[in-house]
Design a protein around this motif. Structure first.
Motif, PDB file in Angstrom:
ATOM      1  N   VAL A 176       0.823  -1.209   0.000  1.00  0.00           N
ATOM      2  CA  VAL A 176       0.000   0.000   0.000  1.00  0.00           C
ATOM      3  C   VAL A 176       0.857   1.258   0.000  1.00  0.00           C
ATOM      4  CG1 VAL A 176      -1.615   1.348   1.417  1.00  0.00           C
ATOM      5  CG2 VAL A 176      -2.057  -1.082   0.980  1.00  0.00           C
ATOM      6  N   GLN A 177       1.988   1.241   0.707  1.00  0.00           N
ATOM      7  CA  GLN A 177       2.866   2.410   0.759  1.00  0.00           C
ATOM      8  C   GLN A 177       3.927   2.419  -0.340  1.00  0.00           C
ATOM      9  OE1 GLN A 177       2.589   5.077   2.685  1.00  0.00           O
ATOM     10  NE2 GLN A 177       0.859   4.311   3.878  1.00  0.00           N
ATOM     11  N   ALA A 178       3.945   1.374  -1.178  1.00  0.00           N
ATOM     12  CA  ALA A 178       4.995   1.258  -2.192  1.00  0.00           C
ATOM     13  C   ALA A 178       4.468   1.312  -3.617  1.00  0.00           C
ATOM     14  CB  ALA A 178       5.778  -0.038  -1.986  1.00  0.00           C
ATOM     15  N   TYR A 179       3.297   0.711  -3.855  1.00  0.00           N
ATOM     16  CA  TYR A 179       2.775   0.712  -5.216  1.00  0.00           C
ATOM     17  C   TYR A 179       2.448   2.147  -5.632  1.00  0.00           C
ATOM     18  CZ  TYR A 179       0.018  -0.067  -9.350  1.00  0.00           C
ATOM     19  OH  TYR A 179      -0.428  -0.021 -10.645  1.00  0.00           O
ATOM     20  N   GLY A 180       2.859   2.505  -6.835  1.00  0.00           N
ATOM     21  CA  GLY A 180       2.713   3.876  -7.315  1.00  0.00           C
ATOM     22  C   GLY A 180       3.919   4.737  -6.974  1.00  0.00           C
ATOM     23  N   HIS A 181       4.816   4.195  -6.149  1.00  0.00           N
ATOM     24  CA  HIS A 181       6.019   4.918  -5.741  1.00  0.00           C
ATOM     25  C   HIS A 181       7.303   4.195  -6.172  1.00  0.00           C
ATOM     26  CE1 HIS A 181       3.668   7.650  -3.217  1.00  0.00           C
ATOM     27  NE2 HIS A 181       2.999   6.592  -2.812  1.00  0.00           N
ATOM     28  N   GLY A 284      13.904   5.084  11.965  1.00  0.00           N
ATOM     29  CA  GLY A 284      13.949   4.164  10.831  1.00  0.00           C
ATOM     30  C   GLY A 284      15.255   4.286  10.065  1.00  0.00           C
ATOM     31  N   GLU A 285      15.284   3.683   8.890  1.00  0.00           N
ATOM     32  CA  GLU A 285      16.483   3.696   8.066  1.00  0.00           C
ATOM     33  C   GLU A 285      16.760   5.081   7.490  1.00  0.00           C
ATOM     34  OE1 GLU A 285      18.872   1.796   7.284  1.00  0.00           O
ATOM     35  OE2 GLU A 285      18.298  -0.248   7.847  1.00  0.00           O
ATOM     36  N   LYS A 286      18.051   5.380   7.331  1.00  0.00           N
ATOM     37  CA  LYS A 286      18.420   6.668   6.743  1.00  0.00           C
ATOM     38  C   LYS A 286      18.308   6.624   5.220  1.00  0.00           C
ATOM     39  CE  LYS A 286      22.144  10.075   6.427  1.00  0.00           C
ATOM     40  NZ  LYS A 286      23.541  10.425   6.803  1.00  0.00           N
ATOM     41  N   GLU A 287      18.860   5.598   4.588  1.00  0.00           N
ATOM     42  CA  GLU A 287      18.867   5.514   3.130  1.00  0.00           C
ATOM     43  C   GLU A 287      17.782   4.575   2.614  1.00  0.00           C
ATOM     44  OE1 GLU A 287      20.562   7.434   1.261  1.00  0.00           O
ATOM     45  OE2 GLU A 287      21.768   8.341   2.846  1.00  0.00           O
ATOM     46  N   ASN A 288      17.666   3.401   3.221  1.00  0.00           N
ATOM     47  CA  ASN A 288      16.747   2.384   2.725  1.00  0.00           C
ATOM     48  C   ASN A 288      15.330   2.634   3.258  1.00  0.00           C
ATOM     49  OD1 ASN A 288      16.122  -0.008   1.270  1.00  0.00           O
ATOM     50  ND2 ASN A 288      16.122  -1.162   3.186  1.00  0.00           N
ATOM     51  N   ARG A 289      14.781   3.797   2.883  1.00  0.00           N
ATOM     52  CA  ARG A 289      13.454   4.184   3.335  1.00  0.00           C
ATOM     53  C   ARG A 289      12.680   4.768   2.162  1.00  0.00           C
ATOM     54  NH1 ARG A 289      13.803   7.001   7.971  1.00  0.00           N
ATOM     55  NH2 ARG A 289      11.644   7.695   7.843  1.00  0.00           N
ATOM     56  N   ALA A 290      11.365   4.778   2.274  1.00  0.00           N
ATOM     57  CA  ALA A 290      10.527   5.342   1.224  1.00  0.00           C
ATOM     58  C   ALA A 290      10.957   6.777   0.930  1.00  0.00           C
ATOM     59  CB  ALA A 290       9.060   5.300   1.647  1.00  0.00           C
ATOM     60  N   TYR A 291      11.109   7.110  -0.342  1.00  0.00           N
ATOM     61  CA  TYR A 291      11.711   8.386  -0.732  1.00  0.00           C
ATOM     62  C   TYR A 291      10.848   9.592  -0.384  1.00  0.00           C
ATOM     63  CZ  TYR A 291       8.626   8.094  -4.818  1.00  0.00           C
ATOM     64  OH  TYR A 291       7.527   8.010  -5.638  1.00  0.00           O
ATOM     65  N   HIS A 292       9.570   9.365  -0.087  1.00  0.00           N
ATOM     66  CA  HIS A 292       8.665  10.485   0.210  1.00  0.00           C
ATOM     67  C   HIS A 292       8.383  10.620   1.700  1.00  0.00           C
ATOM     68  CE1 HIS A 292       6.195   6.912   0.102  1.00  0.00           C
ATOM     69  NE2 HIS A 292       5.148   7.562   0.559  1.00  0.00           N
ATOM     70  N   HIS A 293       9.112   9.914   2.519  1.00  0.00           N
ATOM     71  CA  HIS A 293       8.730   9.687   3.913  1.00  0.00           C
ATOM     72  C   HIS A 293       9.819  10.131   4.894  1.00  0.00           C
ATOM     73  CE1 HIS A 293       7.658   7.409   7.505  1.00  0.00           C
ATOM     74  NE2 HIS A 293       6.519   7.040   6.956  1.00  0.00           N
ATOM     75  N   LEU A 294       9.397  10.808   5.975  1.00  0.00           N
ATOM     76  CA  LEU A 294      10.284  11.110   7.107  1.00  0.00           C
ATOM     77  C   LEU A 294       9.531  10.797   8.402  1.00  0.00           C
ATOM     78  CD1 LEU A 294      12.091  14.562   6.618  1.00  0.00           C
ATOM     79  CD2 LEU A 294      13.157  12.312   6.854  1.00  0.00           C
TER      80      LEU A 294
END
Length: 379
Positions: A176-181, A284-294
């Motif tokens: 859900v948080q990855a599809y489309g991204h 969470g992860e610094k690099e291996n995280r969703a690119y739109h997310h903090l």
């Protein structure tokens, strides 16, 4: 208004709005009816199915439309559990899944199934050694999300699928948080089932889909008519399905450029936050995280109060805790990664989309800095 809660939901795109507005007024035929008008609607449903399948490098017959991510998750777990119970009654998931998965697992446990919950490290990464130890011949399904909705950590999907398949278990991912991204090739990644929801990538609410690899059996979750290849009853939400497919095509049409632009804004935001707010840390992860997310912890503040104060300034974010009556309940995800209760209650989530811009980031950082300073002085 500054909307930085895109992990919760997104605004529909202009093109989706135009198509749905026209369709809701003029195209109301039931796609299961026999007359020509209805057959035209059926063609649109099937085109949407094919378009979404293309984004996953899948076949149209592997896409099943649902009401959203929660239904897709429920159906994947409960439908597979029922269809494959002769192989075994053991499932595996992680401790940081969405409640749609965790509550489905609770239901299955009450009905004679065994569920193993795999732990995560302090950044939210699945402990692969635990998974290898937990998998066994009677495991029928492993379900691990693609990207965590609260802390943004991306999972090692291909490796998790490989471990699942080592014991002939199926692999489901809540994407859900990855599809489309993210580019997702189900065949290359070894994904057998995948859940997605339209409103997470600028499509409408109330519609989603379940990808199910061809040849995999699944029991219905909803009984009734013969819609969705006879395994998911109910009149199709034709306009919503078409809107979701349009949003999916838009998301992947210029994927590389848009994702880079959003990631650059996200990185700028984190840089500005570190420079302007003391005692702030990344969750969470610094690099291996969703690119739109903090996800960030701000010491000395109450995240719910902070979100309320920002809301009064027309700035939308979310928190790591939820209000349950008069009590604050710490997120199960933040507990699982080992955060203290105090830090969990000081954690906020900021999530961006292609409709955000750098001017909003500057305004947000200044408003956040001012609000945090006031709250620290008071509390």
């Amino acid at each position: 208004m500054i909307y930085f809660d895109n992990a919760a939901t997104t605004r529909i795109s202009d093109k989706v709005y135009e198509i749905m507005q026209e369709g809701l007024r003029h195209r109301y035929a039931n796609p299961s009816a026999g007359y020509q008008w209805a057959k035209e609607e059926r063609k649109k449903v099937e085109k949407a199915r094919a378009d979404i399948a293309d984004t996953l490098h899948a076949q149209g017959k592997e896409i099943y439309f649902t009401s959203g991510g929660s239904e897709s998750d429920n159906w994947a777990l409960r439908g597979i559990a029922d269809a494959y119970k002769e192989k075994g009654r053991h499932l595996i998931t992680s401790r940081i899944e969405h409640k749609a998965v965790l509550k489905s697992c609770e239901f299955l446990e009450k009905n004679g199934y065994e569920v193993t919950y795999i732990g995560v490290d302090h950044r939210g990464n699945i402990k692969l050694d635990e998974l290898r130890e937990a998998i066994r011949p009677d495991t029928i399904l492993v379900s691990v999300m693609y990207a965590n909705n609260e802390i943004g950590t991306l999972m090692k999907i291909k490796e998790i699928a490989r471990i699942a398949h080592s014991q002939n278990a199926l692999f489901h991912t809540d994407a859900v948080q990855a599809y489309g991204h993210y580019e997702i090739d189900c065949n290359k990644l070894g994904i057998d089932l995948l859940s997605a929801s339209g409103h997470k990538f600028h499509g409408p609410k109330g519609v989603g889909f379940l990808y199910k690899r061809d040849g995999i059996r699944i029991s219905p979750l909803i009984y009734g008519g013969a819609q969705e290849q006879r395994v998911r009853a109910g009149t199709e939400y034709t306009i919503g399905i078409e809107g979701m497919a349009v949003a999916a095509k838009e998301a992947y049409a210029d994927f590389s450029q848009e994702s880079l632009k959003i990631k650059q804004m996200r990185d700028l935001l984190w840089k500005e936050l570190k420079e302007n707010i003391q005692e702030i840390s990344l969750v969470g992860e610094k690099e291996n995280r969703a690119y739109h997310h903090l996800s960030v912890c701000i010491k000395g503040v109450n995240a719910l109060n902070l979100a309320d104060q920002l809301g009064e300034r027309k700035i939308c974010i979310s928190t790591g805790s939820v209000c349950n009556g008069m009590q604050l309940k710490v997120s199960h995800v933040l507990k699982a990664i080992g955060m203290s209760e105090a830090d969990a209650k000081a954690t906020i989530r900021i999530s961006l989309s292609r409709y955000n811009n750098r001017d909003e980031i500057s305004t947000f950082v200044e408003e956040l800095r001012s609000t945090v300073n006031i709250m620290r002085q008071i509390y």
